[in-house]
Structures are given as C-alpha cells and as structure tokens.
Write an enzyme that holds these catalytic residues in place. Structure first.
Site, PDB file in Angstrom:
ATOM      1  N   GLY A  27      -2.508   3.406   8.485  1.00 55.99           N
ATOM      2  CA  GLY A  27      -1.615   2.409   7.900  1.00 55.99           C
ATOM      3  C   GLY A  27      -1.721   2.402   6.398  1.00 55.99           C
ATOM      4  O   GLY A  27      -2.219   3.344   5.791  1.00 55.99           O
ATOM      5  N   ASN A  28      -1.226   1.337   5.789  1.00 57.11           N
ATOM      6  CA  ASN A  28      -1.323   1.199   4.332  1.00 57.11           C
ATOM      7  C   ASN A  28      -1.439  -0.278   3.980  1.00 57.11           C
ATOM      8  O   ASN A  28      -1.381  -1.142   4.858  1.00 57.11           O
ATOM      9  CB  ASN A  28      -0.120   1.880   3.655  1.00 57.11           C
ATOM     10  CG  ASN A  28       1.191   1.232   4.035  1.00 57.11           C
ATOM     11  OD1 ASN A  28       1.470   0.101   3.644  1.00 57.11           O
ATOM     12  ND2 ASN A  28       1.988   1.933   4.839  1.00 57.11           N
TER      13      ASN A  28
END
Ligand code: CTP
Length: 216
Positions: A27-28
């Site tokens: 993810g981020n």
C-alpha cells in the site's frame, strides 16, 4: 454558492492496497483527505458527485463507491468515466502489484517470500481513452523537485496537474494542510500558498469553473 449545479463529477481518493495474501498488502501512505475535501466542496456547490475511495468517506451528499485495489478502482472509474463532466484523480494508485495474491497466509517458517510484481492498470490513461470531453485533473506526489511533475502535465493528457512535494513541511500524507503547485499542459506553473486541504479543494473548483467557461 451553487456554481457546480448540473455538473457530474467523479473523484478518486485514498491509496490502493494490492494483496500479497489475505492478511498483507502493498500500500501507500495516502490518507484520502485531499480527495475527500474535493468531493465535499463539489457537492456543497451543487455538483452530482461520485467518490471512489479506499478510505472512510466523509459524510456528504454524494455517491460513494468503496474499492481496494488498482484493478477495482479502474473498473469502477472506467465504467462511470463516459458520464462525467470532470474527473479528479486524487487517489494514490499502485503502479505495481504482486503477480500472485496467495489464498492463504504466508508463513514465517517458509522463509522470506520472493514477491514478483507486474504493472497495475493505469486508471488515468484509461479515463482519457474513454472520455475525451471531460476535464481531467491528475495529481502528482513528488519527493523534492517538481520537474518531473511538469513532464507529467504534458505527457498524461490531463487538463490540470496538481503537484505537491510530500516531504515538505505541512504538505503530504495525512496532514490537514497542503502546498500544491498547479501545472497546466502548456507549462504554466502556479504555486499556491500553504492552506488547508479544504481551501485547496475550493480553489481547485474555482479554477475548474474558469476552465469550463473558457471551453464553452
Ligand atoms: N495514476 C493512475 N493509475 C496508476 C498510477 C497513477 O491513474 N496506476 C494516477 C494518479 O491518480 C495521479 C496520476 O496518475 O492522478 C499521477 O500519478 P503518479 O504516481 O505521480 O504518476 P506516475 O506516472 O506513476 O509517476 P511516477 O514516475 O512518479 O511513478
């Protein structure tokens, strides 16, 4: 103010999550806050808003579609793209995803896995293919110089690129404020002051109202 009455707009927000196994993902750090503010401001000005997000949506008068991966975001956005006047791509979408999403949890006992990646769909490119008439706004989260963002404004086919340096104080992921630079495909660069994300959203819609008036 009701200056967006009659406009159909779609906003993406949050960061996509690409599964490694049922527990883990790539993810981020995107919080979804900037996209949320953009959706909220548009709805408050009379637009019909669809917010496609990976995060908890705000309480506002619009449609919300929850997604998780770049592929889900692509499918949702591409299906709706032909019907939009404006599409604002504030989400941080994965560029790469694991080739295999394991169906059961990887075990520590099996040792460090090798995770092979493949390109994730380019949501923005697909939007531009599907609706040449819409105003399309791209975002570019940079770390340092905005030189790359100027090149993106020219290469991606957007009408406006909103660039920010996510490492700058008061800007970036999860903050309530943002210092963005507006870059137009003709190379015009307009740095806005450090203001709340709500204020950035409001100014962005002011700019899009002007742009649309020029197009008519
Ligand atoms: N974007 C997208 N689909 C992707 C990746 C990005 O639609 N798979 C969109 C983002 O929502 C954003 C814009 O493209 O509006 C620019 O994203 P960015 O990650 O800055 O662009 P990249 O071309 O991936 O640039 P970089 O070389 O920095 O990775």
């Amino acid at each position: 103010m009701n200056d967006l009455a009659g406009w159909t707009v779609l906003v993406t927000a949050g960061g996509t999550r690409e599964p490694i196994d049922p527990v883990r993902y790539i993810g981020n750090r995107s919080s979804g806050r900037m996209g949320n503010e953009i959706a909220v401001d548009a709805a408050s000005r009379g637009a019909q808003v669809t917010l496609v997000t990976t995060m908890t949506p705000p309480d506002f008068a619009g449609e919300v579609v929850d997604v998780e991966t770049a592929a889900e975001m692509a499918e949702t956005v591409w299906e709706r793209a032909p019907h939009q006047d404006v599409i604002v791509m504030a989400a941080a979408v994965a560029d790469f995803r694991p080739v295999v999403a394991h169906s059961t949890k990887l075990s520590r006992a099996d040792g460090p896995p090798v995770i092979e990646l493949e390109p994730a769909p380019d949501v923005l490119a697909g939007v531009i293919e599907r609706n040449q008439g819409a105003i399309v706004v791209g975002f570019a989260a940079e770390t340092g110089s905005l030189e790359r963002a100027v090149a993106k404004a020219q290469s991606k086919g957007v009408d406006v690129l909103v660039a920010n340096d996510v490492l700058a104080t008061g800007s970036g992921f999860g903050t309530a404020t943002n210092q963005v630079t507006i870059i137009m495909p003709d190379g015009t660069i307009d740095p806005w002051p450090l203001v709340s994300k709500a204020e950035v959203a409001h100014r962005l819609w002011d700019l899009l109202v002007e742009l649309r008036a020029q197009q008519d």
